[in-house]
Design a protein around this motif. Structure first.
Motif, PDB file in Angstrom:
ATOM      1  N   MET A 154       0.891  -1.145  -0.034  1.00 43.11           N
ATOM      2  CA  MET A 154       0.011   0.089  -0.020  1.00 43.11           C
ATOM      3  C   MET A 154       0.905   1.364  -0.187  1.00 43.11           C
ATOM      4  O   MET A 154       1.912   1.147   0.491  1.00 43.11           O
ATOM      5  CB  MET A 154      -0.933   0.143   1.218  1.00 43.11           C
ATOM      6  N   ASN A 155       0.517   2.162  -0.721  1.00 40.07           N
ATOM      7  CA  ASN A 155       1.098   3.436  -0.865  1.00 40.07           C
ATOM      8  C   ASN A 155       1.245   4.214   0.619  1.00 40.07           C
ATOM      9  O   ASN A 155       0.281   4.186   1.324  1.00 40.07           O
ATOM     10  CB  ASN A 155       0.569   4.380  -1.779  1.00 40.07           C
ATOM     11  N   LYS A 156       2.407   4.738   1.047  1.00 42.42           N
ATOM     12  CA  LYS A 156       2.416   5.732   1.962  1.00 42.42           C
ATOM     13  C   LYS A 156       2.487   7.084   1.515  1.00 42.42           C
ATOM     14  O   LYS A 156       3.520   7.597   0.956  1.00 42.42           O
ATOM     15  CB  LYS A 156       3.528   5.183   2.887  1.00 42.42           C
ATOM     16  N   ILE A 157       1.398   7.845   1.934  1.00 43.39           N
ATOM     17  CA  ILE A 157       1.227   8.907   1.165  1.00 43.39           C
ATOM     18  C   ILE A 157       1.343  10.400   1.956  1.00 43.39           C
ATOM     19  O   ILE A 157       0.800  10.338   3.120  1.00 43.39           O
ATOM     20  CB  ILE A 157      -0.287   9.384   0.512  1.00 43.39           C
ATOM     21  N   SER A 188       6.997  12.760 -11.561  1.00 47.19           N
ATOM     22  CA  SER A 188       6.253  13.780 -11.047  1.00 47.19           C
ATOM     23  C   SER A 188       4.860  13.838 -11.974  1.00 47.19           C
ATOM     24  O   SER A 188       5.042  13.743 -13.088  1.00 47.19           O
ATOM     25  CB  SER A 188       6.966  14.961 -10.529  1.00 47.19           C
ATOM     26  N   THR A 189       3.760  14.318 -11.352  1.00 45.37           N
ATOM     27  CA  THR A 189       2.662  14.969 -11.949  1.00 45.37           C
ATOM     28  C   THR A 189       2.596  16.330 -11.323  1.00 45.37           C
ATOM     29  O   THR A 189       2.444  16.286 -10.291  1.00 45.37           O
ATOM     30  CB  THR A 189       1.408  13.789 -11.433  1.00 45.37           C
ATOM     31  N   ILE A 190       2.348  17.183 -12.372  1.00 40.70           N
ATOM     32  CA  ILE A 190       2.498  18.452 -11.996  1.00 40.70           C
ATOM     33  C   ILE A 190       0.898  19.101 -12.388  1.00 40.70           C
ATOM     34  O   ILE A 190       0.537  18.844 -13.588  1.00 40.70           O
ATOM     35  CB  ILE A 190       3.443  19.378 -12.748  1.00 40.70           C
ATOM     36  N   LEU A 191       0.246  19.401 -11.562  1.00 40.46           N
ATOM     37  CA  LEU A 191      -1.214  19.883 -11.576  1.00 40.46           C
ATOM     38  C   LEU A 191      -1.463  21.339 -11.605  1.00 40.46           C
ATOM     39  O   LEU A 191      -1.152  21.908 -10.390  1.00 40.46           O
ATOM     40  CB  LEU A 191      -1.981  19.018 -10.786  1.00 40.46           C
ATOM     41  N   ARG A 192      -1.638  21.835 -12.927  1.00 45.05           N
ATOM     42  CA  ARG A 192      -1.896  23.305 -12.634  1.00 45.05           C
ATOM     43  C   ARG A 192      -3.313  23.604 -12.366  1.00 45.05           C
ATOM     44  O   ARG A 192      -4.365  22.913 -13.409  1.00 45.05           O
ATOM     45  CB  ARG A 192      -1.388  24.045 -14.095  1.00 45.05           C
ATOM     46  N   THR A 193      -3.911  24.043 -11.527  1.00 41.56           N
ATOM     47  CA  THR A 193      -5.184  24.095 -11.038  1.00 41.56           C
ATOM     48  C   THR A 193      -5.451  25.441 -10.491  1.00 41.56           C
ATOM     49  O   THR A 193      -4.835  26.301 -10.347  1.00 41.56           O
ATOM     50  CB  THR A 193      -5.464  22.822 -10.222  1.00 41.56           C
ATOM     51  N   ASN A 194      -6.753  25.518 -10.173  1.00 41.26           N
ATOM     52  CA  ASN A 194      -7.155  26.676  -9.221  1.00 41.26           C
ATOM     53  C   ASN A 194      -8.612  26.052  -8.566  1.00 41.26           C
ATOM     54  O   ASN A 194      -9.247  25.203  -9.108  1.00 41.26           O
ATOM     55  CB  ASN A 194      -7.682  27.910  -9.989  1.00 41.26           C
ATOM     56  N   PHE A 195      -9.037  26.600  -7.524  1.00 43.65           N
ATOM     57  CA  PHE A 195      -9.915  26.045  -6.629  1.00 43.65           C
ATOM     58  C   PHE A 195     -10.660  26.957  -6.024  1.00 43.65           C
ATOM     59  O   PHE A 195     -10.263  28.089  -5.382  1.00 43.65           O
ATOM     60  CB  PHE A 195      -9.832  24.849  -5.921  1.00 43.65           C
ATOM     61  N   GLU A 245      -7.155  12.276  -5.986  1.00 47.55           N
ATOM     62  CA  GLU A 245      -7.125  10.580  -5.780  1.00 47.55           C
ATOM     63  C   GLU A 245      -6.997   9.731  -7.087  1.00 47.55           C
ATOM     64  O   GLU A 245      -6.122   8.971  -6.908  1.00 47.55           O
ATOM     65  CB  GLU A 245      -8.454  10.262  -5.074  1.00 47.55           C
ATOM     66  N   LEU A 246      -7.496  10.248  -8.088  1.00 45.16           N
ATOM     67  CA  LEU A 246      -7.243   9.762  -9.537  1.00 45.16           C
ATOM     68  C   LEU A 246      -5.636   9.564  -9.718  1.00 45.16           C
ATOM     69  O   LEU A 246      -5.010   8.705 -10.374  1.00 45.16           O
ATOM     70  CB  LEU A 246      -8.298  10.121 -10.418  1.00 45.16           C
ATOM     71  N   VAL A 247      -5.159  10.798  -9.572  1.00 43.62           N
ATOM     72  CA  VAL A 247      -3.768  10.827  -9.958  1.00 43.62           C
ATOM     73  C   VAL A 247      -2.911   9.860  -9.171  1.00 43.62           C
ATOM     74  O   VAL A 247      -1.973   9.276  -9.318  1.00 43.62           O
ATOM     75  CB  VAL A 247      -3.194  12.303  -9.521  1.00 43.62           C
ATOM     76  N   ILE A 248      -3.336   9.995  -7.755  1.00 42.69           N
ATOM     77  CA  ILE A 248      -2.649   9.011  -6.782  1.00 42.69           C
ATOM     78  C   ILE A 248      -2.668   7.759  -7.028  1.00 42.69           C
ATOM     79  O   ILE A 248      -1.591   6.896  -7.150  1.00 42.69           O
ATOM     80  CB  ILE A 248      -3.298   9.421  -5.119  1.00 42.69           C
ATOM     81  N   ARG A 249      -3.898   7.279  -7.715  1.00 48.78           N
ATOM     82  CA  ARG A 249      -3.814   5.961  -8.186  1.00 48.78           C
ATOM     83  C   ARG A 249      -3.049   5.343  -9.413  1.00 48.78           C
ATOM     84  O   ARG A 249      -2.657   4.366  -9.411  1.00 48.78           O
ATOM     85  CB  ARG A 249      -5.533   5.424  -8.353  1.00 48.78           C
ATOM     86  N   ASN A 250      -2.927   6.611 -10.257  1.00 55.58           N
ATOM     87  CA  ASN A 250      -2.158   6.068 -11.511  1.00 55.58           C
ATOM     88  C   ASN A 250      -1.073   6.701 -11.760  1.00 55.58           C
ATOM     89  O   ASN A 250      -0.394   6.243 -12.751  1.00 55.58           O
ATOM     90  CB  ASN A 250      -3.475   6.651 -12.663  1.00 55.58           C
ATOM     91  N   PHE A 262      -7.468  10.204 -18.740  1.00 55.19           N
ATOM     92  CA  PHE A 262      -8.435   9.440 -17.858  1.00 55.19           C
ATOM     93  C   PHE A 262      -9.821   8.892 -18.428  1.00 55.19           C
ATOM     94  O   PHE A 262     -10.459   8.415 -17.771  1.00 55.19           O
ATOM     95  CB  PHE A 262      -8.527  10.149 -16.442  1.00 55.19           C
ATOM     96  N   GLY A 263      -9.890   9.493 -19.505  1.00 54.21           N
ATOM     97  CA  GLY A 263     -11.203   9.253 -20.390  1.00 54.21           C
ATOM     98  C   GLY A 263     -12.338   9.676 -19.580  1.00 54.21           C
ATOM     99  O   GLY A 263     -13.434   9.108 -19.312  1.00 54.21           O
ATOM    100  N   ILE A 264     -12.306  10.984 -19.123  1.00 54.27           N
ATOM    101  CA  ILE A 264     -13.262  11.540 -18.284  1.00 54.27           C
ATOM    102  C   ILE A 264     -13.609  13.092 -18.857  1.00 54.27           C
ATOM    103  O   ILE A 264     -12.802  13.492 -19.599  1.00 54.27           O
ATOM    104  CB  ILE A 264     -13.113  11.898 -16.849  1.00 54.27           C
ATOM    105  N   LYS A 265     -14.891  13.439 -18.589  1.00 48.18           N
ATOM    106  CA  LYS A 265     -15.370  14.894 -18.888  1.00 48.18           C
ATOM    107  C   LYS A 265     -15.298  15.491 -17.603  1.00 48.18           C
ATOM    108  O   LYS A 265     -16.194  15.374 -16.672  1.00 48.18           O
ATOM    109  CB  LYS A 265     -16.548  14.894 -19.501  1.00 48.18           C
TER     110      LYS A 265
END
Ligand SMILES: NC(=O)c1ccc[n+]([C@@H]2O[C@H](COP(=O)([O-])OP(=O)(O)OC[C@H]3O[C@@H](n4cnc5c(N)ncnc54)[C@H](OP(=O)(O)O)[C@@H]3O)[C@@H](O)[C@H]2O)c1
Length: 292
Positions: A1-4, A147-154, A201-206, A270-273
């Motif tokens: 199991m991943n240790k996050i 690494s995964t670099i996520l450019r975002t705003n929330f 979470e999707l990124v953590i899994r993949n 991820f095949g998502i919208k």
């Protein structure tokens, strides 16, 4: 199991992300700078302590939420911005490289790295203030390792009383009949924090490697956003005024006008919208119902 390991776990996004991942039964370890608020307390801009703690924790995934997010402070104190937004990531990448750790880094970056007409694809970077510059330098450091670099705003309701989100500010101002000036000429495409943590979470899994925009599928001006948010909650809008950013006197650092992101790379992966911004406003507003 991943240790996050979640760095910056007690901030605005961390306070939504940590309980979400814990509820999903992930193995989570948290870091903050203030004592008693997380599993580990240390400064990620200090190499020696960062190296010591990471070697002790041995994470297989690091989600880095550490940052100095104030555009104004980064502009006035460039070195403080560098320490929080760049050196921290340099230290993480150095530890992963030096220790040969099988560790994937998820670096949270920003839509502020764009300017000019959007929606922007990932290769369309334009840096216009120190916040953007120091976050982009952090991305370059993150790219030295897996690494995964996520450019975002929330947006969305903060779970911590010392950190206010955009929607908290609008909500509190309107229920207290305080004047709110909202910008007609600044457009963006944020996600609600509730959606963003699902995507993380999707990124953590993949563990995809690369740079990805992660926002809503369309965008709108901050003024339209604020009015739609108020309308969803039935808040009085008689103290909310539309203005152009050229009329603003309370902001000094330059801010991009169009931060809308083209998120098709993430969607294809991820095949998502991704949701529309109106859906995200509705979702964020639901978090305030119990407060109204
Ligand atoms: N907020 C937004 O609207 C937004 C938009 C786009 C991207 N982002 C990015 O998303 C990430 C999370 O943002 P957020 O709003 O959740 O940030 P936040 O609420 O300001 O939290 C940042 C966290 O980083 C910690 N921190 C700062 N410098 C540190 C250091 N040198 N060593 C260790 N910890 C340090 C802070 O701890 P202390 O409280 O103890 O100082 C805080 O817990 C950031 O990387 C930000 O750039 C944010």
């Amino acid at each position: 199991m991943n240790k996050i390991l979640i760095l910056g776990a007690t901030g605005l996004l961390g306070s939504t992300l940590v309980p979400y991942l814990k509820a999903g039964h992930h193995n989570i370890v948290t870091q903050a700078r203030k004592k008693g608020t997380a599993d580990f307390t240390f400064d990620v801009d200090d190499w020696d302590t960062t190296c010591e703690f990471l070697t002790q924790i041995e994470p297989t995934i690091i989600v880095n939420l550490v940052g100095l997010t104030s555009v104004e402070i980064c502009q006035q104190q460039a070195h403080a911005g560098y320490l929080a937004n760049t050196r921290t990531v340099e230290n993480l990448a150095r530890w992963i490289n030096q220790s040969f750790a099988p560790c994937h880094l998820i670096q949270i970056s920003t839509d502020q790295v764009y300017d000019g007409d959007g929606p922007h694809t990932e290769n369309n970077v334009t840096l216009t203030n120190n916040y953007a510059l120091t976050k982009y330098a952090g991305e370059i450091a993150a790219a030295q390792v897996k690494s995964t670099i996520l450019r975002t705003n929330f947006v969305g309701r903060s779970k911590v009383n010392y950190r206010e989100s955009l929607t908290d500010w609008v909500y509190t101002s309107l229920i207290n009949s305080r004047n709110v000036q909202v910008l007609t000429d600044v457009v963006f495409s944020p996600l609600s924090m509730n959606t963003l943590v699902e995507m993380i979470e999707l990124v953590i899994r993949n563990k995809p490697v690369g740079v990805y925009n992660l926002g809503s599928s369309d965008g709108m001006s901050k003024a339209d956003f604020d009015f739609e948010f108020a309308e969803k909650l039935g808040l009085p809008v008689n103290t909310m005024f539309r203005i152009d950013s050229s009329e603003v006197t309370f902001l000094h650092a330059y801010r991009p006008k169009d931060m809308r992101m083209d998120c098709s790379k993430f969607e294809k992966l991820f095949g998502i919208k991704l949701p529309r911004l109106s859906d995200e406003i509705k979702k964020s507003a639901e978090d305030y119902y119990e407060k109204s």
